[in-house]
Design an enzyme around this catalytic site. Sequence first.
Site, PDB file in Angstrom:
ATOM      1  CG  HIS A  82      15.010  58.201 -32.577  1.00  0.00           C
ATOM      2  ND1 HIS A  82      15.559  58.051 -31.330  1.00  0.00           N
ATOM      3  CD2 HIS A  82      15.992  57.890 -33.461  1.00  0.00           C
ATOM      4  CE1 HIS A  82      16.820  57.653 -31.451  1.00  0.00           C
ATOM      5  NE2 HIS A  82      17.104  57.549 -32.723  1.00  0.00           N
ATOM      6  CG  ASP A 161      19.517  48.352 -28.305  1.00  0.00           C
ATOM      7  OD1 ASP A 161      20.075  48.076 -29.380  1.00  0.00           O
ATOM      8  OD2 ASP A 161      19.582  49.477 -27.778  1.00  0.00           O
ATOM      9  NE  ARG A 168      25.082  47.386 -33.857  1.00  0.00           N
ATOM     10  CZ  ARG A 168      24.233  48.401 -33.868  1.00  0.00           C
ATOM     11  NH1 ARG A 168      23.295  48.505 -32.938  1.00  0.00           N
ATOM     12  NH2 ARG A 168      24.288  49.309 -34.793  1.00  0.00           N
ATOM     13  CB  SER A 183      19.810  49.445 -32.212  1.00  0.00           C
ATOM     14  OG  SER A 183      20.209  50.226 -31.138  1.00  0.00           O
ATOM     15  CE  LYS A 187      17.891  52.588 -28.354  1.00  0.00           C
ATOM     16  NZ  LYS A 187      19.259  52.229 -28.646  1.00  0.00           N
TER      17      LYS A 187
HETATM   18  N1  URA Z   1      21.369  54.725 -32.152  1.00  0.00           N
HETATM   19  C1  URA Z   1      20.906  53.604 -31.564  1.00  0.00           C
HETATM   20  O1  URA Z   1      20.103  53.646 -30.638  1.00  0.00           O
HETATM   21  N2  URA Z   1      21.343  52.423 -32.032  1.00  0.00           N
HETATM   22  C2  URA Z   1      22.220  52.318 -33.045  1.00  0.00           C
HETATM   23  O2  URA Z   1      22.549  51.218 -33.414  1.00  0.00           O
HETATM   24  C3  URA Z   1      22.706  53.487 -33.627  1.00  0.00           C
HETATM   25  C4  URA Z   1      22.249  54.692 -33.172  1.00  0.00           C
END
Ligand code: URA
Length: 434
Positions: A82, A161, A168, A183, A187
């Site tokens: 990621h 999320d 957010r 977050s 994922k």
């Molecule tokens: N990327 C995400 O997936 N979540 C966040 O909160 C910030 C960046």
Amino acid sequence: MTTIDLIRQRRDGEVQSRAAFDALCAGARDGTIPDYQLSAWLMAAYLRPLTPSETADLTLAMAESGTRIPMAGLPRPWLDKHSTGGVGDKMTLLLGPLFAACGLTTVKLSGRGLGITGGTIDKLESIPGFQTQLSVEALRDQANRIGFALGAQTQDLAPADRVLYALRDVTATIESIPLITASILSKKIAGGCDHLVLDVKYGRGAFMPTFDAARALAASLRTVGTAAGLRVRTLVTDMDEPLGAAVGNALEVAEAHALLRHPDAADPRGQRLLTLANRIAVEALTLTGTPVPEAESRVETALRTGAAHAKFTAWITEQGGDLSRLPIAAYQTPILAETAGTVTEIDPAQIAGAVVALGGGRATKADVIRPEVGAILHVSRGDQVRIGDPLLTVHSAHPIDAHPIASAAAWRAGFQIVPGGVPAERPLATVVTD
Ligand code: URA
């Protein structure tokens, strides 16, 4: 426990349990907790940050609010990567095939881009025919055969999320390290991996502005990811200049393809990109238990023998893409230096802002991207330029002369050229171990 109790606990700084986070996430997913109460909890969480162990519980509650890709039966090790995103960051296009050529299995779910940082799905959709809407079975089958499959994130992946992230965004609670950590990791866990390499970028072209901020996020991702059951390696990497030569969707695909095909012919911008890809791939292999010398030799061999390139073409072909039909911009305009000296800075935000203004990225979620739009850099930091030397070439659908944000002057403003200047030293990548 009522929703008011959940908010009150957070407001008063009490330790919240996994059951509390499960209730919060179920309410967010099902719509049974209204936005105003979720927003109140988020603001309380922003002001009273979650501890690492609470963050691990929230991460797992968010991951388990939806489906998880079943990796059982696929060859191990299962690795995902990621990146927190950056300008010209086409690292997934290089690393997915490189990991596969090194014997790792990756099923990756990616997103679209908004603002100056591009999304991998947008890059891939610039390839005519490329399919990003793959079923879980199709992703598994492809990963089983060639080691790598990549699809768009689905609605049922960590749905809590998705709801909390959207809130957010509009409640000034994005900048909370525990919430960002949960977050991102939720994922990844829902995506099925058990090993994860994280590339946390800092600088003007990244979500985290400073090295220290990126380092704090990297450390949190490592601690919480480990507590949530993953094996994690985190790197903090430089995004204070564009990554590679190309910025823009089809141009970035072409650059990644050319680098895997002819790594020895890479220009200095391409070499910098390959150095980072090499570094991340070695970290990935060592994370999965390969000794360092063997990891280095496997990665080098995969690049030099064309094995990574073969995986790249197999992957794009499997998903229906035709690389010979990448779109080409109608206008290609070189931007020439008006000052002589050393290039000391190349501002990724300025370059990407101009690319977005020409349609190469989205300013709002509803914008439609022109995949052929972008820019190719011809210089790197530290290069000497004379007046009239090309700094970059703009690829656009229309002439850029009259464009207020993407005029020649706007592109030139992205370059700091100082007679006798010396660019500041910055490490490309630092592994975070605490
Ligand atoms: N990327 C995400 O997936 N979540 C966040 O909160 C910030 C960046």
